[in-house]
Design an enzyme around this catalytic site. Structure first.
Site, mmCIF file in Angstrom:
data_model
loop_
_atom_site.group_PDB
_atom_site.id
_atom_site.type_symbol
_atom_site.label_atom_id
_atom_site.label_comp_id
_atom_site.label_asym_id
_atom_site.label_seq_id
_atom_site.Cartn_x
_atom_site.Cartn_y
_atom_site.Cartn_z
ATOM 1 N N SER A 78 28.629 -4.269 -2.722
ATOM 2 C CA SER A 78 29.131 -4.097 -4.085
ATOM 3 C C SER A 78 28.582 -2.802 -4.648
ATOM 4 O O SER A 78 27.530 -2.312 -4.215
ATOM 5 C CB SER A 78 28.688 -5.268 -4.970
ATOM 6 N N TYR A 112 22.125 -10.344 -8.216
ATOM 7 C CA TYR A 112 23.296 -9.907 -7.454
ATOM 8 C C TYR A 112 23.071 -8.500 -6.904
ATOM 9 O O TYR A 112 23.337 -8.232 -5.717
ATOM 10 C CB TYR A 112 24.506 -9.935 -8.380
ATOM 11 N N THR A 150 39.932 -10.755 -9.489
ATOM 12 C CA THR A 150 40.059 -11.867 -8.539
ATOM 13 C C THR A 150 40.077 -13.223 -9.226
ATOM 14 O O THR A 150 40.440 -14.223 -8.616
ATOM 15 C CB THR A 150 38.882 -11.864 -7.546
#
Length: 330
Positions: A146, A159, A194
């Site tokens: 990412s 994350y 998404t």
């Protein structure tokens, strides 16, 4: 030009919804036999039905797998190889997203992110490599990182830390696996539409955290159509690219951070001033359960306007709310 992917066997972790489902759909479109892996049996069943509806005659299998468990991942690849005559492509996509200040997430949150995102990618890579080395087409491995792994993003630190580790793993494996004819592609997407905002978990001031994240994730100028992203990812895997960074914003952030890391840190600090504080409920909850009921505050109005496309993507990409019975079964 690279050899066609037609007839090859592929395994996609985190393949029951969102980006993983779209990558699987693109692999099926190009003629691959695909094994979807995820933890939720009901989601996997819906995903397989959705792919077979979109692509009549699609060769799709599903396997309930917890990527945090090395033995579960070993079973996944053994079963896929036996059923499909080997494994030619592996995509490590499984992950979680926690949106909150670091102190609201706590160490347990960091452990969860590292366990699912990094260790999941590690288990997938190590279990896939023996099969990929045996591939007559030359194995291909893709690790989904990412832009959050290329630079630290406030309120997404678990994350970011886990995705940074995935990026390092991909670069190292690319060098080590090349001697055996296996290519490793590091993929670093930016924000994509998404529908994942419904399954991300939120802490602290959950309503405000959900508002800013879902708004940005659905804004066309900032985010990318996830189906187009899946097409580019599969093309990068097909062409054995070393690295792929998606969305203009992610490419710009990557370059600016590389050239001027101190400036990037100052810009991140400025952004953080507008984000919610850590005050709020300590329990993390998925976006499905904290979605604002109506556009009452400014943040909720922004979310309502900015995430319309993302909400539509949630319905298309198997991110919809599960029934109570499905939750109990999982």
């Amino acid at each position: 030009m690279p050899a066609s992917l037609h007839g090859l066997s592929a395994v996609v972790t985190g393949g029951s919804r969102g980006l993983g489902l779209l990558i699987a759909d693109e692999l099926v479109r190009r003629g691959c036999r695909v094994t979807l892996a995820a933890r939720d049996a009901a989601e996997l069943k819906r995903a397989a039905e959705l792919l077979q509806k979109r692509r009549p005659g699609a060769a799709v299998r599903t396997t309930v797998t917890d990527v945090r468990d090395k033995e579960s991942v070993a079973d996944l690849f053994r079963d896929a190889a036996e059923a499909c005559g080997g494994v030619d492509i592996a995509v490590a996509n499984a992950g979680i997203i926690q949106v909150a200040p670091a102190e609201a997430v706590g160490k347990a949150g960091f452990d969860d992110a590292m366990g699912t995102i990094f260790e999941g990618a590690l288990h997938t890579s190590l279990e896939a490599l023996p099969y990929l080395r045996e591939s007559r087409a030359g194995g291909r491995l893709a690790l989904i990182g990412s832009v959050g792994g290329l630079l630290a993003v406030p309120h997404l630190l678990p994350y970011s830390c886990a995705k940074a580790a995935v990026g390092a793993l991909a670069e190292g494996l690319h060098v080590e696996a090349a001697r055996d004819g296996v290519s490793v592609t590091a993929v670093h997407p930016g924000l994509m539409r998404t529908g994942s905002h419904l399954h991300a978990v939120f802490g602290g001031d959950r309503r405000r955290e959900f508002a800013w994240f879902s708004a940005l994730a659905g804004t066309p100028v900032v985010s990318m159509d996830a189906r187009r992203a899946a097409d580019r990812i599969v093309t990068a895997v097909e062409r054995r690219r070393v690295r792929l960074v998606l969305t203009p914003a992610a490419i710009a952030a990557d370059k600016v951070h590389g050239l001027a890391p101190a400036l990037t840190a100052r810009l991140s600090h400025a952004v953080n001033l507008f984000l919610p504080s850590a005050d709020g409920e300590p329990e993390l909850r998925p976006g499905i359960d904290v979605e604002p009921p109506g556009p009452r505050t400014f943040g909720e109005r922004l979310r309502s306007l900015g995430s319309a496309l993302n909400d539509r993507a949630a319905r298309a990409n198997n991110e919809r709310r599960r029934t109570a019975q499905e939750r109990l079964q999982s």
